[in-house]
Scaffold this active site. Structure first.
Site, short mmCIF file in Angstrom:
data_model
loop_
_atom_site.label_atom_id
_atom_site.label_comp_id
_atom_site.label_asym_id
_atom_site.label_seq_id
_atom_site.Cartn_x
_atom_site.Cartn_y
_atom_site.Cartn_z
N ARG A 13 0.78 -1.22 0.46
CA ARG A 13 0.14 -0.01 0.07
C ARG A 13 0.66 1.03 0.13
NH1 ARG A 13 -2.85 3.26 5.06
NH2 ARG A 13 -4.27 4.64 3.68
N TYR A 34 -4.47 2.30 16.08
CA TYR A 34 -2.50 2.22 16.87
C TYR A 34 -2.73 2.10 18.22
CZ TYR A 34 -0.70 4.12 12.53
OH TYR A 34 -0.07 3.65 11.08
N TRP A 58 6.45 12.53 9.80
CA TRP A 58 5.05 14.31 9.62
C TRP A 58 5.79 14.96 10.78
CZ3 TRP A 58 3.19 13.60 5.38
CH2 TRP A 58 2.48 12.35 4.99
N GLU A 62 -7.08 8.85 6.44
CA GLU A 62 -7.50 9.67 7.51
C GLU A 62 -8.31 10.93 7.43
OE1 GLU A 62 -3.74 6.44 9.92
OE2 GLU A 62 -3.90 9.08 9.86
N GLU A 97 -3.20 -0.10 7.75
CA GLU A 97 -3.20 0.55 9.22
C GLU A 97 -2.75 -0.40 10.26
OE1 GLU A 97 -0.93 4.64 8.99
OE2 GLU A 97 -1.89 5.36 6.73
#
Length: 449
Positions: A77, A297, A410, A166, A354
């Site tokens: 992905r 997560y 990020w 997201e 994810e």
């Protein structure tokens, strides 16, 4: 005792995103993105790090595809960089950008790995932000035009499509909290961005369905919803956990499934401007998807807070934490999967698009090994929770581990390592971690649960 195994046709994959891994920020006609701009703002990204080079997958995709073949995954992905394909965000397209993704897909296919492409993973072309960004309705239409060009150019190369990754992060972190690009702090703008992101998703779906002979591959969207647990069974805490789902979950999940927006969330902020929802918008957003992707997560804990407009606060958690400070809550994944299955009445196939963790990784003295036992335990426990959900009838089709390789995290730059491959950012050397070899055994069904 029978061995517990995932279904034989279960899709195992790994994931990454364009700005986080590609580098080549100024090569072959790529334009500026909001992350190029944001990362150059003093103090915006830790240590002033940028994605200019990252792990240089733009030039090293063959090496990375070879590592994926050794791993044994069925799918990769990745995301398409909008400014690489359409530098201005509208108008002409860049053939050299499409050529790169064709080469990447061909390299994957030659190794028996399918290509799962995300159309948007946060790197909006800067000219579109200059024109108003996602709070501006026109951006949704520009996204649909970009998506249609991707379907046309790459339709014979991509095996699974994801429209958005997201949208909560794009809208809230980017336009309300200001910690992600473009760094704005305006709740009303974030609400508008949320609506236009979902509208862009729906318009892209329409474009995909209307193509002649190019819509055979599944298409869906990826959300990072929260399904928090209450700190206690006090009714106030239970309500707090439910209210906490409005912004991060119901603002995105509910419109996709024809339920509109959570009105009580808007009502909690009477001084803000609600998004403009025009006639037909919600019907477009609720277009049929072939699957829903979930990025998981951790599971937060919520408690009642009379001083919060919506009556909740994040409560302390007793679980061990990752290098991100996130609690390790594998049973939360089980609870989320079963919640989604109930909410969709089991009618929408699911993928975990994810899941993974950042840990304090380092190479051995000889530079040949990276031992990461905590990541292995994290993955084992989350795989087991997913298998529990499958055995209870949840239609979970695949699992993409985040991430293939350490990369630009990020606003935290290169300080957090999520990869199952260690990246040496000085010389670009790749070193598979122990978790790489653990995942390989899981995929080959040498590992039991």
């Amino acid at each position: 005792m029978a061995r517990r195994q995932f279904p034989a046709d279960f899709l195992w994959g790994v994931a990454a995103a364009s700005y986080q891994v590609e580098g080549a920020a100024r090569e072959d006609g790529r334009g500026e993105s909001i992350w190029d701009t944001f990362s150059r703002k003093p103090g915006a990204v830790l240590h002033g790090h940028t994605g200019d080079v990252s792990v240089d997958q733009y030039h090293r995709y063959e090496e990375d595809a070879g590592l994926m073949k050794d791993l044994g995954v069925g799918s990769y992905r990745f995301s398409l960089a909008w400014p690489r394909l359409q530098p201005g965000g509208s108008g002409s397209f860049n053939s050299r950008g499409f050529d790169y993704y064709k080469r990447l897909c061909d390299s994957l296919h030659q190794r028996g790995i399918s290509a799962a492409a995300t159309l948007y993973h946060w790197d909006l072309p800067q000219p579109l932000e200059d024109a108003g960004g996602w709070p501006h309705r026109d951006t949704a239409y520009r996204f649909a035009e970009y998506a249609e060009a991707c379907f046309t150019e790459l339709g014979n190369h991509v095996d699974l499509w994801i429209t958005l990754n997201e949208p909560w992060c794009s809208a809230v972190l980017g336009y309300h909290e200001g910690v992600h690009a473009p760094g704005r702090r305006d709740l009303s703008a974030a609400w508008a961005a949320s609506h236009h992101l979902l509208l862009g998703h729906g318009l892209a779906l329409q474009a995909y369905r209307e193509q002649d002979g190019r819509s055979e591959q599944p298409i869906g969207i990826t959300l990072n919803i929260d399904t928090p647990r209450p700190a206690t069974q006090d009714p106030r805490d239970v309500l707090a956990a439910d209210r906490a789902m409005d912004l991060r979950t119901r603002m995105y999940f509910d419109p996709l499934f024809g339920r509109g927006y959570p009105e009580r969330h808007f009502e909690a902020y009477p001084g803000e401007t609600r998004p403009e929802v025009r006639a037909g918008d919600l019907e477009i957003i609720a277009g049929k998807i072939d699957f829903l992707g979930l990025n998981y997560y951790f599971e937060p804990v919520m408690a009642f807070d009379p001083d919060h407009p919506e009556g909740f606060r994040v409560a302390p958690d007793y679980h061990e934490t990752t290098a991100m400070g996130w609690p390790v809550t594998p049973r939360g994944l089980y609870r989320q999967l079963t919640w989604v299955a109930r909410e969709t009445r089991g009618q929408c196939p699911l993928y975990i698009t994810e899941n993974g963790c950042a840990m304090e990784d380092s190479l051995s003295d000889d530079g040949l090994r990276c031992r990461d036992p905590k990541r292995i335990q994290y993955l084992r426990d989350h795989f087991s929770a997913a298998l529990d959900a499958i055995e209870e009838g949840v239609d979970l089709r695949g699992y993409f581990v985040w991430s293939l390789i350490d990369n630009f995290e990020w606003a935290l730059g290169y300080t957090k390592r999520f990869g199952i491959i260690y990246a040496d950012y000085i010389n670009q050397r790749r070193v598979p971690k122990d978790s790489f070899y653990y995942l390989r055994e899981v995929i080959s069904q040498s590992e039991d649960f």
